[in-house]
Structures are given as C-alpha cells and as structure tokens.
Design a protein around this motif. Structure first.
Motif, PDB file in Angstrom:
ATOM      1  N   MET A   1      10.823   4.213  -9.502  1.00 38.63           N
ATOM      2  CA  MET A   1      10.987   2.775  -9.292  1.00 38.63           C
ATOM      3  C   MET A   1      11.856   2.493  -8.068  1.00 38.63           C
ATOM      4  SD  MET A   1      12.622   0.093 -11.999  1.00 38.63           S
ATOM      5  CE  MET A   1      14.243   0.882 -11.832  1.00 38.63           C
ATOM      6  N   LEU A   2      12.924   3.251  -7.896  1.00 37.37           N
ATOM      7  CA  LEU A   2      13.806   3.035  -6.746  1.00 37.37           C
ATOM      8  C   LEU A   2      13.068   3.298  -5.438  1.00 37.37           C
ATOM      9  CD1 LEU A   2      17.104   4.577  -8.152  1.00 37.37           C
ATOM     10  CD2 LEU A   2      16.703   2.173  -7.613  1.00 37.37           C
ATOM     11  N   LEU A   3      12.253   4.356  -5.399  1.00 37.05           N
ATOM     12  CA  LEU A   3      11.471   4.619  -4.182  1.00 37.05           C
ATOM     13  C   LEU A   3      10.582   3.427  -3.851  1.00 37.05           C
ATOM     14  CD1 LEU A   3      10.048   8.238  -4.014  1.00 37.05           C
ATOM     15  CD2 LEU A   3      11.879   7.174  -2.683  1.00 37.05           C
ATOM     16  N   GLN A   4       9.868   2.938  -4.856  1.00 39.30           N
ATOM     17  CA  GLN A   4       9.009   1.776  -4.631  1.00 39.30           C
ATOM     18  C   GLN A   4       9.830   0.581  -4.156  1.00 39.30           C
ATOM     19  OE1 GLN A   4       5.906   1.289  -7.978  1.00 39.30           O
ATOM     20  NE2 GLN A   4       7.192   2.946  -8.715  1.00 39.30           N
TER      21      GLN A   4
ATOM     22  N   ALA B   1       4.101   5.635  -5.591  1.00 33.56           N
ATOM     23  CA  ALA B   1       4.202   5.582  -7.054  1.00 33.56           C
ATOM     24  C   ALA B   1       3.187   6.514  -7.698  1.00 33.56           C
ATOM     25  CB  ALA B   1       3.986   4.151  -7.535  1.00 33.56           C
ATOM     26  N   GLU B   2       1.986   6.546  -7.160  1.00 36.94           N
ATOM     27  CA  GLU B   2       0.948   7.383  -7.766  1.00 36.94           C
ATOM     28  C   GLU B   2       1.272   8.870  -7.608  1.00 36.94           C
ATOM     29  OE1 GLU B   2      -2.460   3.920  -7.199  1.00 36.94           O
ATOM     30  OE2 GLU B   2      -2.383   5.621  -5.790  1.00 36.94           O
ATOM     31  N   LEU B   3       1.787   9.241  -6.442  1.00 38.17           N
ATOM     32  CA  LEU B   3       2.151  10.640  -6.250  1.00 38.17           C
ATOM     33  C   LEU B   3       3.341  10.997  -7.132  1.00 38.17           C
ATOM     34  CD1 LEU B   3       1.563  13.238  -4.816  1.00 38.17           C
ATOM     35  CD2 LEU B   3       2.860  12.440  -2.847  1.00 38.17           C
TER      36      LEU B   3
ATOM     37  N   MET C   1       0.822  -1.208   0.000  1.00 41.33           N
ATOM     38  CA  MET C   1       0.000   0.000   0.000  1.00 41.33           C
ATOM     39  C   MET C   1       0.859   1.261   0.000  1.00 41.33           C
ATOM     40  SD  MET C   1      -3.303  -1.030   2.356  1.00 41.33           S
ATOM     41  CE  MET C   1      -2.374  -1.450   3.837  1.00 41.33           C
ATOM     42  N   GLY C   2       1.958   1.229   0.752  1.00 43.55           N
ATOM     43  CA  GLY C   2       2.840   2.390   0.796  1.00 43.55           C
ATOM     44  C   GLY C   2       3.543   2.618  -0.526  1.00 43.55           C
TER      45      GLY C   2
ATOM     46  N   ALA D   1      -0.535  -6.263  -9.772  1.00 51.91           N
ATOM     47  CA  ALA D   1      -1.567  -5.856  -8.821  1.00 51.91           C
ATOM     48  C   ALA D   1      -1.826  -4.359  -8.929  1.00 51.91           C
ATOM     49  CB  ALA D   1      -1.143  -6.231  -7.397  1.00 51.91           C
ATOM     50  N   LYS D   2      -0.768  -3.595  -9.082  1.00 48.43           N
ATOM     51  CA  LYS D   2      -0.904  -2.138  -9.142  1.00 48.43           C
ATOM     52  C   LYS D   2      -1.688  -1.722 -10.397  1.00 48.43           C
ATOM     53  CE  LYS D   2       2.062   1.974  -9.129  1.00 48.43           C
ATOM     54  NZ  LYS D   2       2.335   2.189 -10.567  1.00 48.43           N
TER      55      LYS D   2
END
Lengths: 318, 318, 318, 318, 318, 318
Positions: C246-249, C232-234, C226-227, D228-229
């Motif tokens: 991608m790295l953040l995710q 990713a959306e923001l 969820m995080g 899933a995303k």
C-alpha cells in the motif's frame, strides 16, 4: 516636399521630409533576392510601416529607437499607409527637432505639475517626512519628471510617473481630510510621493527616455524593495524616529495591496491601505482614459489584458 | 518530597519540589467566593494544569513565563493530572537550575552544530561571500544559536534556527554537487546561511528565549525584507561586486518560493529556486518528525493546520 | 560535397550529403502552380528549414520523423538558413548512421548510469522492496534506458527517464540519511525508482524513440494510476505484506504533490512528501539547465510556460 | 415503565426500559468527587444526553457504539432532555431488538431497491459490461446493500450506498435516452453502478454498520483508485476488450469531476462527464432533502459546510 | 454549370451558380497593384475561401453576412479549396432560396419541438406559473424559436435556444419525479423555460439570425438580470404571490451556479440548485456532441477552450 | 440608587436603575435546581453580562432586543462585570428614554448629514438623474436616515447607511473633478447615492432598528438586483433615456467590483469602476476606524475576519 508632417496626419501621395524615430528596423531580402529595409516610423502621434527598397545598410536592428532625418513618399498597401523611404540618415548634433514631438508624453504641463508636487510636499505638517521627501525629490529630480510610470499598462509615456504621482497626491490630500480620524496626512502624502520612486532603477530606458525593458535589479529585487531600502537609508541618515521610518517602508512595500499583485507585505495600517487603493484607482482611471480615447460613444473595446475585461464608452461622457 | 520530577514523569500522589516555568497565570474566584490561582506548570518535557487554592497574590498574569520554585502534590481531576501548589516563589539569583531542562530545545549538540556551520562557511570558494557570512555569524552569534526558527509550525524551540540552518546547509552542500552544472555552490551556501537571519528581529521573545509573538517590524516589514536589507548594507561596506550583492538579496527575498507564501519576489535563478525548495523540504520533514513523535505506528494525526492535511505513521518507520 | 555536417555547424554555401531526420513534411504548390516539398531537417544539434523545388512525391506528411539520406545546398533566406534539397531518399537497411547523432539524447553515459541505478537498488536494506524493484527494472529495461521523461517541459530527450531517475535516486539516498529519523530509506528509494515507470505506456513514441503524443491510456488513466496498479500486481505476486504494498502505491499515486498538479492523492507520509519534493527539485533544476544553456550571462529568458516566469543567467555561473 | 420509546418521542417524566445505542461514553468525576457516566443514547430517530450517577464502571469509552438494555427516567436540564440511567447492561445473545430501529437507515425498501438495481443491470445491452457488473454485485452484495454512501455530508446512513446508486441508475437510464447520440447506455450504467464500490474498503465501520472513520487504505489510496483497480482486475479475468476495460476505469477514476474535488483524472468522454454530473446532482439533492427536513417553510438553514452556503425551504415545497 | 452545390460537396473543377452567404469581405490590392475581393462563401454545411480578381466594388466589408447570387469555379490552392468568383450580386426580393440551407440550424424539427414545449408548459400543476410561462412564450415566440443559445461554445446555431430549452424541460420533467420529495415540479419547469429568455436582448443578430456580437445591455446588465426583471414585471401584472415571484427570479438569477460562472446569486433552494445542474449538463452534452462529430473513433480533440480539456471519441459510441 | 449609568461607565458596587436593552435572554436552571434568567444588558456604549436569580418568567428569549426598565447591582465575576438584576419590566408607553442612547449610532449629526446629501443631489448637472435620485430619497427617507449599512463588518449601527453614503458622495464629488476627462459627474453621483438603497429590503430589523438578520429576498435576490430593478422602474416611469437608465442599473449591479465579492456584473465603464473603488475605500476606512478605536498606539488587533488580516495602530495617529 512637406516638412515634419505628424504621422497621424499623413495621407497617401504626400512627399515628406522630417525627423522621426525609426523602430523595429530589420534588413530583409525580397523574393527576387534584392535587399531592403523594413521598419516603422513614429512620432508622438502614432506610427506607420516604412520600407526602403534596395537598401543593404549601414542602418540595422541596433539603430532601432534612434531619431532619423527621413525623406520619402506616403503610399497605401492593402488598406494601410506605407512610407517609402528615399533618403535617410541618423540625426546629428546640430539638427533641430523637439523630442517631445517625437515621443509620446503625458498630457500635462511638466513645470506646473512639478510646482504643484513641491507645494504639496511643502504643506506636510511633519517636518521629518517633509525633509526626507524634499531631499528625495532633488536627488531624483530629472528622472522623476521624465520617466514613464510603467513599461506598458498605464502612464507608459514620458513624464508618466510625474502625472501619476501628482494625481495621487491630489487624491491623498483630499482623502486625508475626509478620513482625518484615521489618517495621518503627512505619512500618507510621504508614502504617496515615494511609492514608485524605485521604478527609476526597475526599468531600462532608451536614450529618448522610452522604456525598453525591465532591468536586472528590477526583475530580481523589484521596485518596492529598492524604493523602501533607499527611503530607509535616507531616513537613517536624517535620524528619523524608528517607528516613522518603519511606517514609510511599510507603505512602500505594501502599496500593491496584495501578495498576488506584487505586495511584499499586506497593508496593515490605515495609511497603507488607503495608499494602495489610491494607486489602484489612479491606474484604473488612466487605463479607462487611454482606452476610451480610441473608442466612439456606444462602442466596447476588446478585452484589455491588464484588467481582464472590455470597457465601454457611453454617450454621456462625450 | 521528590526533587525536580520531569513533568512527563509525574504521577498522582507524588509530593514534589522543583523549578518549573509557570504559564497562563490567572487569578480567579471560586463559586464560593474564595480566590485561587490557576496556571500551567511546564518544563522541556511537557506541561500540566496547576491550581493554588486560597491564593490572592502577589503572583499574577504578568508573571507568566517565569521560572518558579514550586512545592505541591500531583492529583487527578476528570482523567487528567492536576498539580496542587502548596508553596511558590519566583526563582532568584543563586538558585541552581538548568534552563535547557525547562524550555524545549532542539535535539542537537549546540556546540557541534555551530562548529559544523563554521566549517561549511569556511569551505566556500568565493571569498566575498565567505567573508560576509562569517561577519554576519559573529554579529548575530548568540541569537543564531538560541532562537527558534518559527513561532509555531516547525522548529519552534530553543536553537531551532541553528538546527534548521545546519540541516539546510548540509542539503545545499550535497545538492550543489549534484546540480553542479547550474549551481554556484558559494552563492547557494551563502543564501542558505543568511535566509532566516531576519527572524531575530521578527519575533518578540521572553527572557527564557521562547517566542511570545511577532514584533511590530516583523508584521509591517517581514523577515525577508529586513534580512535582505541588512545583507545588502554589509555587502556594500565590504565593497562586494554589485551583481553578487544583488543575487544575495534575491535569494533572501525569494526564499518562500511564491508570493502567496510570502515571497517578496519569485525565484528566478537556479540557486534561489533550489534554496526555496530546500527550505520547504526541511520544514516539511521537521513537521513530519514532530507529528510522528506523537503517533503510534498505524495511526493518523488529525488535520495539521500548517500543511492542510493529516499525516500517517507507518510500521516501517519504527 | 561535405559529409554529415551537423545542423548546428551548417553555413550558407556548403554542398552537403548526409543522414538527417525530416520533420513536418508538407507538399505545397507555389504561386506559379508548381509543386514543392517543405520540411525541416534535424539532427541532435538542431534543425533548419528545408525546401525541395519541383517535387511532387512520393514523400509526404506521413514520412515525417523518418531518417533520410539527403543531398543539397545550404542557402540563406530572410536572415535564416534554408537547406535546398537536390536528392532525397529514406534510409535503408544497410545504411550506416548513428541514431544518437540524429536524436537529442541525455548528456550521460547510458551504461554507467544504468550500473549506478543497479547499485543503488542492490543497496536497499528491505529485501521485498529490493526484489520488486529489480524485477521491475528487468521487465522494463529497454524502455527505462531510452524513453524521455516527458513530452516536453524537461528531460524531453532520449534516455531522459534514466537521467531523471538516477539523479533522483542520488538525492533520495543522501536525504534518507539526512532525515534518517523519519525516512525509511528502502521505501523512499523504491518509490523513487518506480515513480515514473508508468510513463512508458503514457506516451506514443516514433520509431526513433521521440515522443509523438500522449497515448489514449495516458490521457484517460494517467501514468500515476498505471504505475501504481502494475506495482501492486507485482507486489501481490511476490507476496509482499499489505501495508508495504500500500505504501508503494501511495508514493506513486501522490508523487505530483498536489491534486492540481495531477496527484491522485496527497502525500501523507514522510517518504511520499519527500519523494514529491525531490521530483519537483530535479525537474526544476533540469528546466533551469536547459534554459540557461541558451542564455548569455546577464540575460533573462522569456517567460517559460511550464514554470510561469522568466529565468536569469548570472555571471557567477559561467 | 414504558417499553422501547423512540428517542424522538421521549418527554420529561417518562420511566422507560428499552434497547438503545450508547455513544460518546465517558467516565467523569463530579465536583464533589463522586464518579458518574456521561453518554448519549440514540436510536434511528435521534439522540439525547444521558447520565448515570455514582457509576464507576465497568462500561467505558471503548463500549461507545454498542447496543445496551437501559432503564431510567427522562428529565429536563437547561431546556434540553436528559436521560437519567438507573440500570444498564450490554445487549446479549438472545435479546430481541431490531437493528433497523436503532441505526438511521435509508428511507427505502431495501429488497425492492436491490431488485430494481438487478433489473437495470440485466437491461444492459453490452454483455461484457453486464457480466462484470453482475459479478461485482454478487461479490459485494452484503456491503452494497448496507453501507452508507459517505462518512457524513450525504447518505451517511445504513443502505445509503444502495439508495444513492439506485437513484443515479434511474437518472442515468433516462439521460442515456435523452442524450442517446453521444451516450453509450451500457457504459454509463456500468460506470454508475461501479463508481462508489471502492467505498467498502475506504471506511471503517462499527459492528452496527455505522462509519467510524476512514480506513488507512482509504486515506492513502482513495476509493477511486481501489474501485478502478478491482474493476480492471475482474475485467481482465473476464477477457474484456482493452478499450472497454480502460473506459470503465476512466469513469471510476474521474467521477469526482475535477482534481480539486478528488478526481484522479478529469472526465474526457461524454459518459464520464455525465456520470460526474449525475453524482453531483444526486448528492446535492440528498443534501437539500436532509436539510429541508429540519426546516420550517420560510426558514433558512445555517451555512452548510459541505456546500458552503445556507439553503432555504420555501412554502411551495410542503 | 451546376446549381446550388452545397459547400461541403464542392470539388475542384466544378462550375457553379447558386445562393451563398458571403462573410469576411475585404477589398485588397495584389502585389502588382490590381484590386481584388477576398471573402468566404458559406452555407449551412460549411465555408471556404473565395476570391474575385480585378474587383474594386461596390461590395465591401459592410456587406459581410448577406446572401449573394454567385457564379464561379472551384479551384485548389495550397491543399485547400478556393472559390474563384466570376459574377456576383446581392440576393433581391423575388429570388428563391431557403435560409435554412444557408445558415446552420439545430438538428430538430422546429414545429414538433415547439409543440412539445407547449405540452410541457400546459402540464404544469401550478396555474400562476403556467399562465406566466405561456404568456412569455407568446410574447417572445419568434425569437424563442429561432435564436441560438449562445454566441459560440454550444448550441450556437439557428433554433439553438429552442433545442436547449426543450432538452432541459425533458430532463427537468423526469428529475422532478425522481426527486419529488424536494422538488416543486411547476417551479422547476417554469424556471427552466424562463432561464435563458433574456438572451434575446443579450445578443446582436444579423438579418439572417446569426449572432454577430453581444449587445450593449447584454454586456452591461447580462441576460440573468434582464430575464429576471422581465419575469418579475409580468408576475406583478398577473398578481402572482410574492414568494412565488421571488422564487422565479431566484432561479433565473442563479442558474449559472456560481458567481465565477456568472451567477448573480448562488442557488439556495432545491429547484435552483437542480436547474443550474441541468443547464450545465445540457450544455456539456452538446459540447461533446459537437466535438465528437468532428472526430474519428479512437481520436482525441485538441484542448477545447470552453471546458479547458480535450475530449475523446471511443469506439463504443459509433 | 444611580440613574441611567452608561454601561461603559459601570463599576462594581454601584446600585443602578435605568433603561437598557436586554439581549440574548435565556431561562436557565442552576445546579441546585432553581430557575434564573441569563442575559446581556446593553446601551449605545457597550454591553455586559446580567443575571436575575430565582426568576422563572414571564420574560423569555422572545423578549430579547426590547427596552427594559432595570434595577440592580453591579458585581464582578471572574474578572468581568456582572449585573445582578433585582427588578425588571419592559418599557411602557409613557416611559421617557432616548433610543439614541440605547442603540449604537453613527457619530454624525443626522440632520446636517441629510442636508448635505440633499445639496449634493441638487448640484447634479443632469436633470433626469437628479429628479430620479430626489424622488428615491423621498420615497425611502426614513430608512435611508436610520438603517445600518451592514449586518456586521462596517457601519453596522443606526444611520450607518446615511454616514456611508454621505462619505462616498463627498469622495465621488471630488474624484469626479480629478478625473473629469473620463467621469460623468452626474452619473457617478447618482450611482453613489443609489448603490445601497436595496439594503432596506435586504435586512430584517428589530423594532429599535438594529439588524437582526438578512431577509429572505435579501438572501435569494440580493440588494444589488433589488436596487437596480427599483431604479429601472422609476427611470421608466420618468421616461429616462434608455442608455442612461441602463448605465444607472449597471453601476448598481457592479458596485461590488468582482463576481467573487458579489458583483452581478463587472464594472465596465469608468463611473462603475470608480464607484466600486470608492465603496471599497469607504468600507475599509471605517473598518480601520472601528478597529483602531479599540487599540492602544503600538498595538495590533487580532485577525479581522472581514479583511483577513490584523491591523496596527501606530503612534502618529493619536
């Protein structure tokens, strides 16, 4: 009034006076507000619940584990025995009782066992290993003869270490012959004798010699490290050759066989491999002996925590 | 004829003379029956294949790892460089070369690093821990400054132990402040400094300081046990309080974190827990640094044995 | 009649009136058939058993966890305190009490902690990561400042997430310097700030902010997924470059380190590796802090479920 | 000169011209110093070694995986076939060959398979799930029909994903009936159809559709998270009810069954449990089919890496 | 006085007479010293506590599990029902009651289920496998139709084995078609029918057919070995070809899939692999069905021991 | 021309004629196109590479493992011996050679060993167990005396099973005395004698008695199952009491100790526990013996696959 009836022989209705150990002492209050003492009385044959009504002290939790002179009556409550105490006082200097009847002990003749250990040590071909083991025995003589081999699990009774070590020495002696091609008998016997000596410092014992808990060094350092270090220091004092001292330490450090069972290093020579298997074998056989003693032929035990399975007593083994 | 070209800079066609280390020397026979020498030449920047045709000795496998004065030509064979040796002799007294250019070394200023270690040790509040660490440093000064931190995996180069220990001391110093409520700074710093000193005896090194193999005591006893035992003996000589000596041994014995990673006991106080995590963190970061140095941004490494996975070099980190 | 005595300070014989939380409310019947209420009263300092005799409602299990105005007397039963309630009613609008005195909270100054988090975020060199983190902070400001970091195990109190995140940001800031060669400071700080934000949706909280349970999305999807999805959306809204998003995710998805500890993927870049270790370190240090607070020097805890071992409080750390 | 002989049918002595894929191209030098090209030629039926003597370019490693027009002779070397290339050039626009004969493909009729998938999707009772799946099919139509289901292990050929998904849909359709009491048919079918769609982004494919490697997002995020995303985002666009969207994500995230097999969360509803078992079943049956095809009745394979054991082809299954 | 009220329908205040099973019978003594009987009464719909005051026999623990004619009153104690027995006697010859209403049974029509099993067996193409299965069915007919499939975990009710086997045969029949290329239908069906027949000897059942415990052969040999051995002996009597008999034994011995789940050997042919997966699937689906029956939509169960996780009942599956 | 020089004694320059086994025969082509034979020649003392130039048949891979009469010359190639064959033919009826000199055999006197086994069996107190074991010995006499105890790992030579079984019987005999309280000597000896008899069917042997591979029943059923089943059938023929027959089967089925080591059930009585430990001990000691034979004192072996670690040969054990 009967004297010193063994706990295993108590039956409802008996009036008894005798020396027992009081365990798990707690001061409680009844639903009607009156104080009473709740505890267990035990001797070497077993233990049973005990109550002393309208008792508010001075005995309390801190006296748990001490020998007491107790007078009272055996009753039954909800299908189990309950000892109702009428009078009680701690044992005093001058009282006459036999500790061995109060505390569970190894089913061996302690003197004969010690003699046999001495004989096997004396039979070691290698003088350096022999000298070191004999010196170590004298240094730890009292505790070697009396401490349990474990806090619970197996040989958790008085002289358990002596019984466990002697059995292992007998097996080591035979197997050193059977595998003579790869086994140095003196090294195997020395490692066998020394392997659990560090347990003396690993456990905290009550005044009666029962294990109360692991000690702080036992938790933070472990008996393998402590035992290996002491053996190394004595070997150095005696001027033992470096490889031989190293092998002794290796046998002690690795005798639990695998890291997940507590070995500090894995066995890597034939003697350390064999020692770890003899240790496993003797502890397993003792677990079976202790379990089977409580079973009838044709019965299974419940799941035993230390081995993760139930054991069966068959009819042949009567 | 060019002098002492670094291996990483060699290109086909160069005629070179210089000092290099010869590794993996083997005497072979060609399909036509003539003898030749097959080896690798290396310096701190890398290594490449080498051949000396029609050579039957006296150099042989036993000379592997020695410094040689070599003359020859760089050629190419099947897409890789191949050094064709024309003349060769072992380095002699009087030859002038710099070992640091021949053997891979930690990318640090050794003197500055040692000074910083001394400063951090001097800053320990607890006098007993400070005295013991300083004594231990002087006793092992030379090897502490020069040996690798491992046979392979990470910091497997000259002065690797110094680099690894200094990085960990810096982290320990900061984290002792961040977790000041549960961490005794002196104990953490002492454990950090001492944790890998047993590696000196764990590894067999070549005359140039490169690790050739684990030693016999390294295999049979391990550096945790040897390091803890030495620290304990020095602590006893200095009359250190028993609990403090025990805690030092505990930190050393448990710094691998878990039995399956080689810990002789599990960390059970805040300082031993933190030390094991700092050690893990510093070794992991060095593995990433060593791997990423060989990757282009956007590339993955192959699967790395020591961590069981591949690592990625992203574009941010250029 | 004393006012608002803290639970930790209650002693038998006190007559007390005050605001407390009532937990574990149950309506029972005595052996004589009369109804009574059984519950616990708690505030931030502890909890104790409570009874209200001859009480048949209206309060019942559904009122567990609410603030009540309680009047009664402290008594003792079987060696433990028991609060006998004489009058009770739920707190009403207009009642004056301080939630922070009733619910266990992180031992930090919430405002100062938030300021420091803001400062560290503002110091990020990379504008895209900085903007995203700042936007995420404002979006979740209230819950970020107040929710626990876990249902139990560690930081399971009000503002636990804020305390945990700030500690980790401090460590990340220092370690990004120490390992500057392989660590992109902005990426590490961004991942550290974001790593547990998904916990807001993972837990169901009572009106007072205590975790009652995991939520359905928390069980079926997990806070890592969820995080990562929200970040990713923001990032996409803000037009962040694809690799950076991608790295953040990746940092969020991998911060539990290993699949068996709940990581959706394994860390594969230096920053994700380090983040997972900082998270482990901070949670371990907090577990030690919480355990050691209940121990006397020289004492061991019992076996702690979350770490599978006992911990020791030594004398140095007083 | 024979035309387009299939690799599986080549025999020594044939002179052949045809279109083949060239793999593993390397430019080498013979022991006599002359350059040659070493490669493998392959089509859908197999592959064999190939050499082109006295060839120095322009084709090189970068051309691996391309279609070539090749002329040469089949010879034998050390008991294996070797194709000696005499002329070679890359395929050009206008050349006529059928990719399906060059690249291994699923043994299915692609159009019929797609039709059946469409029918099963159309049969879903739940309109929201049906709409989402149909939209997802159209969005990924081309890759869904052509990509492999894996890099290796099973279904690692053209249209492998289509074959794998269709088989699983058939099984899911039947089992939704058999376990109708606990299975929501629409949810199970939707999860089955969607479960591997994230593989499109997980793998890097050659121009001919063969998997060359995992992609960077595939390594750092995984196909479970990506799939899933995407499903979640489309569900949100379509206004699907929250729990239903959550269940879809849960099925995708958990379809590997256990964390150690890559599941981001464990299956916790009947449909996710069943989906993970259907996936396991279909991949296992395909592994057996692929292995058994290479065995004679009565023979064992060697140990197969992906399942950790050998498999047996018995006589019944001829 | 109401007759034979089902346990699930009892409410306080009812006076009831009927046939029930008495479980967990214990003879106790009240705090005032008067004897009473404590037990549970059960039928197929549930169970509840029962007491009979001032009762000292003759019924005792050995009568647990027998059918009794009971008269008494339903009361409430501490929020739970309690049945106060006024008169009680064991059921006698001539009493009229239906065992199926007293013991939990599979929710199937036993006769129809048996017919379907017979049909599937009759449809087997291979005559030898068909003959063997039909003979085995007749030999074990009664127990096959009535015994549970397990002591607990799943299908732990009357006719559980029949229900489990039939479900698996249906799935095997379908999947033999879907994977027709690698699956010998007769072998798979025969293995499916036979796989759990050894359970008859593995469990000790009460006179009413409920599993009381594992039997001694069940513990020491296991149902896999016993089932395979019996099948082998019958196959030999019938003169079945050796490979076919061996394959049958292999399917039975390996149907638990992995050694750590009790498989004596690992599945190594397609049919044994598939059988182990069908068995896993059917047991998992039954666990979900049994759990979900006790949950409301939107609820999670607690952690279920046999699968190590909680399960969720969603709103779709109403 | 020297006759029948043992492979271990060959030196370059010798011209030899003798009987050897030819292994790994392959027909190859040299780079110049001429055919040659590549193989290994072996006898009980070792093996070495062999070549026969300009040889195109008729011997080929299918003749591997046969005894040949060979004439040729010992040469050296790249530091290893190479036997250049000049003439070769398969051994014929009438040739005189001793198989025991060609195939590695256990270092025991086969007749004496068999006598000792017979004596120990004859000493069993329990007549039923004794009769069964003696019948089983006569039934399998030839293979019991000659087959290896394993394909590799340990005792992988002619008469390995006899040597392994005898050693274990000796240990069992002694330990049955040491643990007489819990061990039924006859049961332990019977289980020890029978435990590996199923290996006869588990392995495929060459005409010379060397293990070529596992058999199909060996792979699909395992020697534990096959051995237990045969013992059970013989016990039934002899009318052995049911529990005693069950115990024998249990000992055989559980002698690998744990499921992950291949045990079909876990040991659950003292005799099966001890048997599994004796088996482990004897196989470990033989592994050490075989490894140490190849090491010099002070040397470590490489990592040994079967035990996952290296072993050390110390100086004491010379």
């Amino acid at each position: 009034m009967e004297q010193n009836i063994r706990v295993a022989d108590m039956t409802p209705g008996q009036h008894i006076q005798g020396f027992y150990i009081l365990k798990d002492i707690r001061n409680k209050t009844s639903s009607k507000g009156s104080p009473f003492l709740s505890a267990k009385i035990m001797d070497a044959t077993g233990e049973t619940e005990a109550k002393m009504w309208d008792y508010s002290g001075p005995l309390n939790a801190e006296d748990s584990g001490r020998v007491m002179l107790v007078r009272g009556e055996v009753t039954e409550f909800n299908g189990a025995l309950q000892f109702i105490i009428q009078r009680i006082r701690p044992a005093e200097a001058g009282d006459r009782y036999d500790v061995r009847e109060l505390v569970p002990s190894a089913p061996i003749d302690q003197e004969a066992a010690l003699s046999e250990v001495r004989e096997i040590l004396a039979s070691m071909e290698d003088g350096e290993y022999r000298t070191l083991c004999q010196a170590m025995l004298e240094r730890h003589l009292d505790s070697f003869c009396t401490i349990p081999a474990a806090k619970s699990v197996h040989h958790a009774f008085r002289s358990g270490l002596l019984m466990h070590t002697l059995n292992m020495l007998r097996a080591a002696d035979f197997l050193a012959g059977l595998y003579g091609e790869v086994i140095d008998r003196s090294l195997l016997l020395a490692g066998t004798f020394l392997h659990d000596l560090g347990k003396e410092r690993e456990m905290v014992r009550s005044e009666l010699g029962m294990v109360r808990d692991y000690s702080v060094p036992g938790m933070l350092l472990g008996h393998l490290y402590m035992g290996a270090k002491e053996a190394a220091e004595l070997a150095q004092e005696q001027g033992m050759a470096e490889e031989k001292a190293m092998l002794l330490q290796h046998l002690i450090l690795s005798h639990h066989g695998q890291p997940e069972f507590g070995a500090a290093v894995e066995p890597q020579c034939a003697e350390s491999e064999l020692l770890s298997l003899i240790d496993l074998m003797d502890s397993r056989m003792e677990i079976y002996a202790e379990q089977i003693a409580d079973l009838k032929p044709g019965e299974f035990s419940g799941k035993i925590f230390s081995i993760g399975k139930a054991v069966y007593r068959h009819h042949n083994s009567e």
